[in-house]
Design an enzyme around this catalytic site. Structure first.
Site, short mmCIF file in Angstrom:
data_model
loop_
_atom_site.label_atom_id
_atom_site.label_comp_id
_atom_site.label_asym_id
_atom_site.label_seq_id
_atom_site.Cartn_x
_atom_site.Cartn_y
_atom_site.Cartn_z
N CYS A 1 -2.46 -1.30 -3.43
CA CYS A 1 -1.90 -1.30 -4.74
C CYS A 1 -0.86 -2.54 -4.89
O CYS A 1 -0.96 -3.39 -5.56
CB CYS A 1 -1.20 -0.07 -4.94
SG CYS A 1 -0.17 -0.22 -6.64
N PHE A 2 0.16 -2.62 -4.05
CA PHE A 2 1.09 -3.51 -4.22
C PHE A 2 0.76 -4.95 -4.00
O PHE A 2 1.42 -6.04 -3.94
CB PHE A 2 2.27 -3.12 -3.40
CG PHE A 2 3.31 -2.05 -3.92
CD1 PHE A 2 4.19 -2.26 -4.76
CD2 PHE A 2 2.65 -0.66 -3.88
CE1 PHE A 2 5.03 -1.28 -5.32
CE2 PHE A 2 3.52 0.11 -4.47
CZ PHE A 2 4.41 -0.16 -4.99
#
Length: 278
Positions: A150-151
């Protein structure tokens, strides 16, 4: 004019299935008019890898590594990529699509809701701001993130400190209700995070991990002192009140409500059918 009152729930550390079931239950109850708009803070027991609604477990996730590290695992009802929920404050916001302060588009509503998180970072003394993809390449990257992490993936109105992402959020709209939830990282175990995904080869993994350092950061890497979870809760509680111009009223779930959530967790979010489909 008097400020609108929203409900606030701090549900503490819960199982992955319970966490996702409670977010879904709050969405349902709000759509039925049983509860006002709600903001919830929570943690994870055990630390958990959550994946986005559209991710393919077999292709992207190393389940042996998830089990080896004793992590929980759950598929979210929202999109986005894989998130390791460990040393973080997780939040969710439940509000009607028809709310007068909510823009109609996903990205603009995301910006309005995320204003609360932005104010929280500022209350912790961090100079956070919204980053907007400017170039055509950055916009194209939004549609085809290169990584399952995600990041690592850019998004509209991303919250950034010193050029690096500090919060990852995802949104879904069902039954006329917006559910946005996300992670506010206090600390990050990068080695553990990157051990949980599948890669074409070791070189690709190393490159992604190297790039990741320039893209994402946890609060405690940016501050001279250690921010505790309690301090973070206080800052983001006030941040949401300021950012959304509301008053939060703490609420504790009733036994009936907890029972309902436990049942939903058992039937849906603990099931292999939900977590491993696609």
């Amino acid at each position: 004019m008097e400020k609108e009152r929203w409900r606030f729930i701090d549900s503490g550390y819960c199982s992955p299935a319970f966490n996702m079931a409670l977010d879904e239950a709050l969405l349902d109850w709000h759509s039925e008019g049983k509860i006002p708009p709600t903001i919830r803070f929570y943690g994870w027991n055990p630390p958990t890898l959550s994946i986005g609604y559209f991710q393919k477990v077999e292709k992207e996730i190393d389940m042996d590594a998830v089990k080896k590290h004793g992590l929980g695992f759950v598929r979210r009802p929202t999109g986005g990529r894989g998130v390791l929920h460990d040393k973080e404050l997780t939040y969710s916001v439940i509000v009607s699509e028809e709310h007068p302060d909510m823009p109609k588009t996903v990205t603009e509503a995301y910006r309005v809701i995320s204003q609360g998180i932005l104010e929280g970072f500022r209350l912790l003394g961090l100079d956070a701001y919204f980053a907007v993809p400017k170039t055509e390449q950055e916009k194209a990257d939004l549609k085809n993130p290169r990584s399952a992490v995600c990041f690592d993936a850019p998004s509209w109105y991303e919250l950034v400190v010193e050029g690096r992402k500090v919060a990852g959020s995802a949104q879904t709209r069902q039954k006329g209700v917006i559910l946005q939830h996300g992670s506010i990282l206090l600390d990050l175990d990068e080695e553990l995070l990157f051990s949980l995904f599948k890669y074409p080869n070791e070189r690709v993994k190393e490159r992604l991990q190297r790039n990741f350092k320039h893209k994402a950061v946890a609060i405690n890497e940016l501050t001279d002192r250690k921010v505790t979870i309690e301090e973070a809760k206080e800052a983001f509680y006030k941040g949401f009140e300021q950012g959304l111009d509301i008053i939060l009223e703490p609420y504790v779930l009733s036994e009936e409500e907890i029972e309902y959530v436990n049942e939903l967790a058992r039937k849906k979010y603990e099931s292999d059918e939900w977590n491993f489909r696609r």
